[in-house]
Every structure is written in structure tokens, then in C-alpha cells.
Design an enzyme around this catalytic site. Structure first.
Site, PDB file in Angstrom:
ATOM      1  N   ARG A   1       0.839  -1.208   0.000  1.00 32.59           N
ATOM      2  CA  ARG A   1       0.000   0.000   0.000  1.00 32.59           C
ATOM      3  C   ARG A   1       0.871   1.254   0.000  1.00 32.59           C
ATOM      4  O   ARG A   1       0.600   2.215  -0.729  1.00 32.59           O
ATOM      5  CB  ARG A   1      -0.910  -0.035   1.228  1.00 32.59           C
ATOM      6  CG  ARG A   1      -1.955   1.063   1.287  1.00 32.59           C
ATOM      7  CD  ARG A   1      -2.871   0.820   2.478  1.00 32.59           C
ATOM      8  NE  ARG A   1      -3.837   1.892   2.642  1.00 32.59           N
ATOM      9  CZ  ARG A   1      -4.985   1.972   1.997  1.00 32.59           C
ATOM     10  NH1 ARG A   1      -5.307   1.036   1.113  1.00 32.59           N
ATOM     11  NH2 ARG A   1      -5.817   2.972   2.203  1.00 32.59           N
TER      12      ARG A   1
ATOM     13  N   HIS B   1      -8.576   7.207   1.389  1.00 30.23           N
ATOM     14  CA  HIS B   1      -8.203   8.015   2.548  1.00 30.23           C
ATOM     15  C   HIS B   1      -9.296   9.032   2.834  1.00 30.23           C
ATOM     16  O   HIS B   1      -9.966   9.515   1.921  1.00 30.23           O
ATOM     17  CB  HIS B   1      -6.876   8.736   2.299  1.00 30.23           C
ATOM     18  CG  HIS B   1      -5.701   7.819   2.314  1.00 30.23           C
ATOM     19  ND1 HIS B   1      -4.519   8.097   1.655  1.00 30.23           N
ATOM     20  CD2 HIS B   1      -5.513   6.609   2.909  1.00 30.23           C
ATOM     21  CE1 HIS B   1      -3.655   7.113   1.846  1.00 30.23           C
ATOM     22  NE2 HIS B   1      -4.233   6.204   2.610  1.00 30.23           N
TER      23      HIS B   1
END
Length: 473
Positions: free
Chosen positions: A259, A283
Site C-alpha cells: 500500500r 483516505h
């Protein structure tokens, strides 16, 4: 209400809130660390200073980031207990117990390490197909699909484990991540790139043959191999596979490092936008995405090399110092006023510039001629009302002329008015003659000032007193 211990408060908080299993584990781990230090005591018995002592002990064995996790979760439990009257405290004992962790760059995986790990998994796939025997990581085709999913999407480990068969749409080439399985509690879509498509097709086709339903866990190794007996695949099985990859490559590899890697690589490409990375990683704010960005040291080195090749050009010539003017703005005409009459002077036109220069020459003779004119100019009153009581020394005629020249040369305009210089002219003449000119007030006596020296009264009311070594009182 009966006083409660911290484990009891934690259990009460978990029962009254809808938390994910991983979040519940964190609350229980923090509570366990608390009990290991304080023992079985009431939650209201620990003070802020006690918490600071516990913090000092914990920081000796765990990282600052781990302590902040303990502190924030237990602070939430205490706040809940205080709001609902479960504990008699006025101030949260864990208030202001957070520490500033060391800022370190996100850990990524190098491209060469990823290529080696991928090639090894491909080799194991071919080995299983050719020999029919189980390899070190089995079934290798399934773990290769898991590896490529983490590499191409940067999906969180928990989100991958919670993917259902119905969440993968091969027709639209989209993966739907449900909000209840996400850290941010927001549902989002992940596009399936070309490199990942063959691996997902293999997983989905095999799952269909096995008899998966729409709500079944799609990445479930236990249903693709008879070697495993569990009902659901968990994080331990995924981490065990990555430990084997770590041993083979010599570099620590985890799903979350993939990630970090995809975020850094996307932001190094100029055609990528930070909002694309933010949406891909789901996010909650752009600041979180920025934390995943690693500096491109190769680009830094290239820019530094370019700077070193372009040497600065230094001008060794003396730059003239031009004083700042507080006058009118640039481009505006400056009014010219006569110092004698006080009227504004008309500027000369372009057509009459040559004639104006000739007139200036005729009306403004050279400095030497101006000094000669001063000697015959009439006197003006220097002192209007106050008697002179200063002492000065006589100067020579040459010095007087030099001082007058300096005053005249500083004049900013060619139309310098002689009337303003009459005071200076008289001062020059009298000093050259060795006399001092004073004006006497009505109540003073000339004898007091001259002290017996011969004095001559001029027609304009001034007394001429010769210079001497004495002082003028």
C-alpha cells in the site's frame, strides 16, 4: 452505582458501540497492558501521575506510536465512563499523556524485490503443474493472485479478507469494497487493471466451479485446497505467506507495505493526480495521502546536478547607489516654483529647448561671475529680532568662496535665485574684511558688546565690529 474496574468499563464501552473485530482487539490489548501494570484496581483510583508512571514504563519496551494507541483508546473509555456517570472523576487521567513519535518515512518495497518475489511464485506455480505435488506455498496460483491483488490495488488486508464473491464485477472490471469492512467506514470502488485481470478471472472461475455463493468470502484458501480445514481465511494465513516471501527475498514484505509502495509510485508519475491516489487508497483526507509519499531522491540528485552545472554569473562592477526619492510618482510632472516670487515656473517646451539653454547661460553666469555679483549685492537683515550672541572665528576670502561654491553647486535647479544667497554674500564680504556685523536690541548697549573696539554703524542699522582675539558676549 458500584465502582467499576477498567476492564469492566472497557467491556461496557464495547457492548454499547458498533466496533469492528480488529478495533475490539486494540481496546482489549490496551486494557490488558493497563492491568499488567496496575493490577486489579478500580478505574477511579488511578491518577494522572499514575498514568505518567505507566507511560514511562511502557515506553521502555514499546514504541511511542504503540503507546499513543493505548493512550487514545483508554482515554476514550474514560471519557465515555465520565459522561455516563460510571466513574467519579472530574478530569480524565489520560489527558495530555500522548507523546510525539519519531517521524520516519513510510516503508516501501523496491521494484527488484517485487520482481524476484513474483518470479518465485510463478516458478512454484509451474512446479505444481508439472509435478502435481504441493510446493512451499500452496496452492501457488492462489497466492500469486493474492500477491498481485495487493500489488495492483493497495487494498487493505482486512478489506481483502472481507471481499465477497458478489463484490467482484469482471464485466465492469470493478471491485466494490463495502463500507462496514473499511477503516474509514466508506464504500468505494477499485478498478481492475490489465495485469490483475487474468488472476481474478482464475479465482472467480475456480470459485464458481467449487460452488461459491454471492456472500461467500472470495479469497478463501480453505475452500481451494483440501490441505486447510478452516472455514474462513484469516490474516494469520496471509502473513504466513508473506513471511516466506521475506525469507526468500531477504526483505521484509507485508500487505501494507504494498500500500505504501503504490502510493509512492503513483505520486512519482507526473500524469498522476494526488486525488487519484487518495480515492484509490480510500483516505479520508488528503493529508493522510501525503504521509505515504516518499521523496524521489533520483529526481533530487538530478536537480542538484543541474544546479551545479549552471555556475552563477558574478558582476564585479560597482553598482551606483541611487538614493530613494520620496517625491512624486514616476511619470508625474514635478512643479517648479520660484524661490523669490513664489510663483510656479512654466516648463520649457521641446521646441524652445535650445533657446532655453541660451537664456539659462545668459541669466546664470558662471560661479566665479556670480561671486563677483554677490560682492555688490545689497545687504538684507540676517537677524530679524533676536540679538546675536554667538562666537565665530574669521575665515579667509578663499575659504569663504569655497563654502559659497559648495552651497551653489548643490542647487538642484539652474534657476537658483540670487535673492536667497544675499545672506551668504554679506557673510562672505564681512568675513573677508575682518569685521563682524551684528544687530543690537533696544535694551542693549553697543559698548557692552564691542568692549571698547571701534564700531561703525551702517545705514541699514547694523554695527560693524573688527575681529579680535576676544570673545563676543
Amino acid at each position: 452505582m458500584k465502582p467499576m474496574t477498567l476492564p469492566e468499563l472497557t467491556q461496557e464501552y464495547i457492548l454499547t458501540h458498533d466496533l469492528r473485530p480488529d478495533t475490539v482487539k486494540i481496546y482489549r490489548a490496551a486494557t490488558k497492558a493497563y492491568v499488567n501494570f496496575f493490577g486489579e484496581c478500580l478505574a477511579c483510583e488511578t491518577t494522572h501521575r499514575d498514568m505518567l508512571e505507566w507511560r514511562r514504563s511502557e515506553l521502555a519496551r514499546i514504541s511511542k506510536r504503540s503507546w499513543n494507541t493505548y493512550s487514545s483508546h483508554l482515554r476514550t473509555v474514560y471519557r465515555y465512563a465520565m459522561e455516563h456517570g460510571l466513574v467519579e472523576l472530574k478530569v480524565n487521567p489520560l489527558k495530555d499523556t500522548r507523546v510525539m513519535p519519531t517521524k520516519r518515512p513510510k516503508k516501501t518495497i523496491g521494484n527488484d524485490v517485487i520482481v524476484r518475489a513474483r518470479n518465485w511464485l510463478r516458478f512454484l506455480v509451474q512446479e505444481e503443474l508439472s509435478t502435481g505435488k504441493r510446493s512451499e506455498i500452496t496452492p501457488a496460483w492462489f497466492w500469486l493472485a493474492v500477491f498481485e491483488t495487493f500489488y495492483y490495488t493497495g487494498i487493505r488486508l482486512n478489506a481483502l479478507l472481507c471481499l465477497r464473491y458478489e463484490n467482484v464485477d469482471l464485466g465492469q472490471r470493478l471491485i466494490r469494497v463495502r463500507g462496514e469492512t473499511e477503516k474509514t467506514h466508506r464504500e468505494f470502488m477499485i478498478p481492475i487493471p490489465d495485469g490483475l485481470m487474468p488472476h481474478l478471472v482464475l479465482v472467480m472461475d475456480t470459485a464458481k466451479k467449487v460452488g461459491f455463493s454471492g456472500t461467500d468470502q472470495v479469497f478463501n484458501i480453505n475452500r481451494f485446497s483440501g490441505h486447510y480445514k478452516r472455514e474462513y481465511m484469516n490474516s494469520d494465513q496471509v502473513e504466513a505467506m508473506y513471511k516466506k516471501l521475506t525469507n526468500m527475498t531477504g526483505t521484509r514484505m507485508t500487505p501494507h507495505r504494498f500500500r505504501h509502495t503504490i502510493a509512492s509510485e503513483l505520486m512519482r508519475q507526473p500524469e498522476r493526480n494526488i486525488h487519484i491516489t487518495k480515492n484509490l487508497l480510500n483516505h479520508s483526507n488528503i493529508a493522510t495521502t501525503m504521509e505515504y509519499i516518499e521523496p524521489d531522491y533520483d529526481l533530487m540528485r538530478e536537480v542538484m546536478n543541474e544546479r551545479g552545472q549552471q555556475q552563477a554569473k558574478i558582476n564585479y562592477l560597482v553598482r551606483p547607489i541611487i538614493p530613494k526619492s520620496s517625491g512624486p510618482a514616476a511619470g508625474s510632472a514635478v512643479p517648479r516654483v520660484s524661490l523669490v516670487s513664489g510663483t510656479e515656473l512654466q516648463p520649457a517646451t521641446t521646441e524652445s529647448s535650445e533657446a532655453k539653454k541660451a537664456d539659462d547661460t545668459a541669466s546664470n553666469p558662471p560661479v566665479a561671475e556670480r561671486l563677483e555679483l554677490m560682492s555688490t549685492a545689497p545687504l538684507v537683515n540676517v537677524l530679524k529680532s533676536t540679538p546675536v550672541s554667538v562666537h565665530s572665528e574669521p575665515v579667509t576670502s578663499n575659504e569663504a568662496k569655497a563654502q559659497a561654491l559648495s552651497l551653489i553647486s548643490d542647487a538642484p535647479e539652474t534657476e537658483y535665485e540670487f535673492g536667497e544667497l544675499e545672506d551668504i554674500a554679506r557673510w562672505i564680504r564681512e568675513n573677508a574684511a575682518g569685521e563682524m556685523v551684528v544687530q543690537i536690541a533696544a535694551e542693549e548697549d553697543i559698548g557692552t558688546i564691542s568692549e571698547g573696539k571701534a564700531s561703525i554703524q551702517s545705514p541699514d542699522g547694523y554695527y560693524r565690529i573688527p575681529w579680535s582675539s576676544g570673545s563676543v558676549k
